[in-house]
Design a protein around this motif. Structure first.
Motif, PDB file in Angstrom:
ATOM      1  N   ARG A  32       0.826  -1.223   0.000  1.00  0.00           N
ATOM      2  CA  ARG A  32       0.000   0.000   0.000  1.00  0.00           C
ATOM      3  C   ARG A  32       0.854   1.265   0.000  1.00  0.00           C
ATOM      4  O   ARG A  32       0.531   2.251   0.654  1.00  0.00           O
ATOM      5  CB  ARG A  32      -0.957  -0.006   1.185  1.00  0.00           C
ATOM      6  CG  ARG A  32      -1.930  -1.177   1.175  1.00  0.00           C
ATOM      7  CD  ARG A  32      -2.647  -1.371   2.482  1.00  0.00           C
ATOM      8  NE  ARG A  32      -3.258  -0.121   2.946  1.00  0.00           N
ATOM      9  CZ  ARG A  32      -3.302   0.228   4.240  1.00  0.00           C
ATOM     10  NH1 ARG A  32      -2.764  -0.551   5.165  1.00  0.00           N
ATOM     11  NH2 ARG A  32      -3.885   1.350   4.601  1.00  0.00           N
ATOM     12  N   VAL A  33       1.949   1.219  -0.761  1.00  0.00           N
ATOM     13  CA  VAL A  33       2.840   2.366  -0.903  1.00  0.00           C
ATOM     14  C   VAL A  33       2.936   2.730  -2.378  1.00  0.00           C
ATOM     15  O   VAL A  33       3.103   1.853  -3.234  1.00  0.00           O
ATOM     16  CB  VAL A  33       4.246   2.056  -0.353  1.00  0.00           C
ATOM     17  CG1 VAL A  33       5.208   3.223  -0.600  1.00  0.00           C
ATOM     18  CG2 VAL A  33       4.177   1.732   1.135  1.00  0.00           C
ATOM     19  N   SER A  34       2.832   4.016  -2.691  1.00  0.00           N
ATOM     20  CA  SER A  34       3.016   4.505  -4.063  1.00  0.00           C
ATOM     21  C   SER A  34       4.254   5.385  -4.122  1.00  0.00           C
ATOM     22  O   SER A  34       4.615   6.041  -3.143  1.00  0.00           O
ATOM     23  CB  SER A  34       1.805   5.317  -4.528  1.00  0.00           C
ATOM     24  OG  SER A  34       0.690   4.481  -4.738  1.00  0.00           O
ATOM     25  N   ILE A  77      -3.998  12.551  -5.684  1.00  0.00           N
ATOM     26  CA  ILE A  77      -3.904  12.247  -4.247  1.00  0.00           C
ATOM     27  C   ILE A  77      -5.205  11.610  -3.760  1.00  0.00           C
ATOM     28  O   ILE A  77      -5.195  10.625  -2.989  1.00  0.00           O
ATOM     29  CB  ILE A  77      -3.591  13.522  -3.442  1.00  0.00           C
ATOM     30  CG1 ILE A  77      -2.141  13.951  -3.677  1.00  0.00           C
ATOM     31  CG2 ILE A  77      -3.837  13.291  -1.952  1.00  0.00           C
ATOM     32  CD1 ILE A  77      -1.096  13.000  -3.104  1.00  0.00           C
ATOM     33  N   VAL A  78      -6.347  12.156  -4.212  1.00  0.00           N
ATOM     34  CA  VAL A  78      -7.641  11.562  -3.848  1.00  0.00           C
ATOM     35  C   VAL A  78      -7.724  10.132  -4.367  1.00  0.00           C
ATOM     36  O   VAL A  78      -8.206   9.233  -3.665  1.00  0.00           O
ATOM     37  CB  VAL A  78      -8.790  12.418  -4.410  1.00  0.00           C
ATOM     38  CG1 VAL A  78     -10.130  11.695  -4.262  1.00  0.00           C
ATOM     39  CG2 VAL A  78      -8.836  13.770  -3.719  1.00  0.00           C
ATOM     40  N   TYR A  79      -7.227   9.912  -5.592  1.00  0.00           N
ATOM     41  CA  TYR A  79      -7.213   8.565  -6.167  1.00  0.00           C
ATOM     42  C   TYR A  79      -6.398   7.608  -5.301  1.00  0.00           C
ATOM     43  O   TYR A  79      -6.820   6.464  -5.041  1.00  0.00           O
ATOM     44  CB  TYR A  79      -6.638   8.613  -7.578  1.00  0.00           C
ATOM     45  CG  TYR A  79      -6.445   7.253  -8.215  1.00  0.00           C
ATOM     46  CD1 TYR A  79      -7.495   6.588  -8.823  1.00  0.00           C
ATOM     47  CD2 TYR A  79      -5.186   6.639  -8.203  1.00  0.00           C
ATOM     48  CE1 TYR A  79      -7.320   5.343  -9.401  1.00  0.00           C
ATOM     49  CE2 TYR A  79      -4.997   5.397  -8.774  1.00  0.00           C
ATOM     50  CZ  TYR A  79      -6.066   4.752  -9.373  1.00  0.00           C
ATOM     51  OH  TYR A  79      -5.885   3.508  -9.931  1.00  0.00           O
ATOM     52  N   GLU A  80      -5.244   8.057  -4.830  1.00  0.00           N
ATOM     53  CA  GLU A  80      -4.411   7.211  -3.973  1.00  0.00           C
ATOM     54  C   GLU A  80      -5.151   6.875  -2.679  1.00  0.00           C
ATOM     55  O   GLU A  80      -5.105   5.730  -2.193  1.00  0.00           O
ATOM     56  CB  GLU A  80      -3.091   7.914  -3.651  1.00  0.00           C
ATOM     57  CG  GLU A  80      -2.203   8.222  -4.852  1.00  0.00           C
ATOM     58  CD  GLU A  80      -1.462   7.004  -5.380  1.00  0.00           C
ATOM     59  OE1 GLU A  80      -1.793   5.869  -4.999  1.00  0.00           O
ATOM     60  OE2 GLU A  80      -0.541   7.202  -6.193  1.00  0.00           O
ATOM     61  N   VAL A  88       2.423   7.692   0.304  1.00  0.00           N
ATOM     62  CA  VAL A  88       2.872   8.123  -1.027  1.00  0.00           C
ATOM     63  C   VAL A  88       4.212   8.816  -0.840  1.00  0.00           C
ATOM     64  O   VAL A  88       4.314   9.788  -0.086  1.00  0.00           O
ATOM     65  CB  VAL A  88       1.873   9.082  -1.696  1.00  0.00           C
ATOM     66  CG1 VAL A  88       2.444   9.596  -3.015  1.00  0.00           C
ATOM     67  CG2 VAL A  88       0.540   8.389  -1.940  1.00  0.00           C
ATOM     68  N   VAL A  89       5.241   8.305  -1.522  1.00  0.00           N
ATOM     69  CA  VAL A  89       6.580   8.897  -1.467  1.00  0.00           C
ATOM     70  C   VAL A  89       6.786   9.703  -2.738  1.00  0.00           C
ATOM     71  O   VAL A  89       6.723   9.166  -3.851  1.00  0.00           O
ATOM     72  CB  VAL A  89       7.668   7.816  -1.347  1.00  0.00           C
ATOM     73  CG1 VAL A  89       9.055   8.470  -1.319  1.00  0.00           C
ATOM     74  CG2 VAL A  89       7.459   6.977  -0.088  1.00  0.00           C
ATOM     75  N   VAL A  90       7.039  10.985  -2.589  1.00  0.00           N
ATOM     76  CA  VAL A  90       7.288  11.897  -3.698  1.00  0.00           C
ATOM     77  C   VAL A  90       8.755  12.302  -3.654  1.00  0.00           C
ATOM     78  O   VAL A  90       9.231  12.780  -2.624  1.00  0.00           O
ATOM     79  CB  VAL A  90       6.393  13.151  -3.607  1.00  0.00           C
ATOM     80  CG1 VAL A  90       6.707  14.124  -4.736  1.00  0.00           C
ATOM     81  CG2 VAL A  90       4.925  12.759  -3.612  1.00  0.00           C
TER      82      VAL A  90
END
Length: 306
Positions: A32-34, A77-80, A88-90
């Motif tokens: 569960r990480v993007s 972000i809403v989709y994630e 979420v790592v940017v």
């Protein structure tokens, strides 16, 4: 869902970290990480966002592009969130600024605060954590110039001005700008060593030890070429032997094996002064001397083994 922002800096293992996350996106997704890296953040919209936001209300096209980019990021972000991502790592080093601007002004990331305040508006909520690595000044400037020489002619500079500029605006000032631009985020920083354990250790702090232990050690990417290799690359470019991206990549891979001393922009006296300055400032940073900035040692505290 938690948002983590990694902003480099240049020449501190950023590419290695990004490659490691990019190569293991399937594993990350199962946990569960993007990961949002250069493949997303260097598209036209995000690339132009800083300039578009600064264009002013009179430039309707730029204003519209900025609004569209911002809306797209908010939707993603809403989709994630809707897809039950926990993290979420940017990662994008150019959020802080560019190497070209640093050399032009002979100091580090002169517009860091304004740029980060602008890019922060891409996200509906502030990042929970922000990561920034720092590097010895002499090594940073020399490595940055070597990178420029790999792709094009080197950037003009005055070594005395670089020494003075590093003292006037160095890592403490950059980190203070990061903290000011992102007042609701934890700011985490570490000292670049160039060892593979550094990258995986930093990732362990970002994504958690249990997940990071499944990742392999990362070799530092974009390692600086030797002086001899840079000269040979320049000869091939001038002769028309290297013109495409593929030819450049092949030449760099070949020339990376060529030994010899690396590019040095400073005299021994200047390097000693820069190293002394960096060590003194790192003590300040590691001792909590920059409000809201937390220093950590990835290799000592977050290194993991499979």
């Amino acid at each position: 869902m938690e948002l983590v922002l990694h902003i480099g800096v240049h020449r501190t293992g950023t590419t290695a970290l990004q490659h490691l996350l990019q190569a293991h996106q399937a594993l990350l997704a199962r946990r569960r990480v993007s990961f949002w890296g250069p493949a997303i953040l260097r598209l036209d919209g995000p690339q132009r966002y800083w300039r578009d936001c600064r264009a002013g209300a009179g430039d309707h096209m730029a204003t519209a592009r900025a609004a569209d980019t911002r809306a797209t990021f908010h939707q993603e972000i809403v989709y994630e969130q809707e897809n039950d991502r926990r993290l979420v790592v940017v990662s994008e080093e150019n959020f802080l600024g560019t190497i070209e601007a640093n050399f032009a002004e002979h100091r580090l990331y002169p517009a860091a605060r304004e740029r980060l305040e602008t890019y922060a508006t891409l996200f509906p909520e502030p990042p929970a954590r922000v990561y920034v690595a720092v590097r010895d000044y002499g090594d940073y400037w020399s490595s940055a110039q070597a990178l420029q020489l790999r792709f094009r002619a080197g950037l003009p500079f005055d070594s005395d001005k670089l020494v003075a500029g590093s003292a006037a605006r160095g890592w403490p000032e950059v980190l203070a700008d990061v903290a000011a631009a992102l007042p609701h985020s934890r700011i985490r920083t570490w000292r670049y060593t160039g060892r593979s354990g550094m990258v995986r250790g930093a990732l362990a702090d970002m994504i958690g030890r249990r997940l990071a232990r499944w990742l392999p050690d990362a070799k530092i990417a974009n390692v600086s070429l030797s002086v001899a290799a840079l000269e040979e690359l320049g000869r091939r470019r001038a002769a028309g032997e290297v013109s495409s991206d593929a030819e450049l990549a092949a030449a760099v891979a070949e020339l990376r094996e060529e030994g010899g001393p690396k590019l040095r922009l400073f005299s021994d006296t200047q390097r000693a002064a820069l190293s002394e300055l960096f060590d003194k400032e790192w003590q300040l940073i590691a001792g909590g001397g920059i409000p809201r900035v937390e220093a950590f040692d990835p290799e000592a505290h977050f290194a993991v083994t499979p």
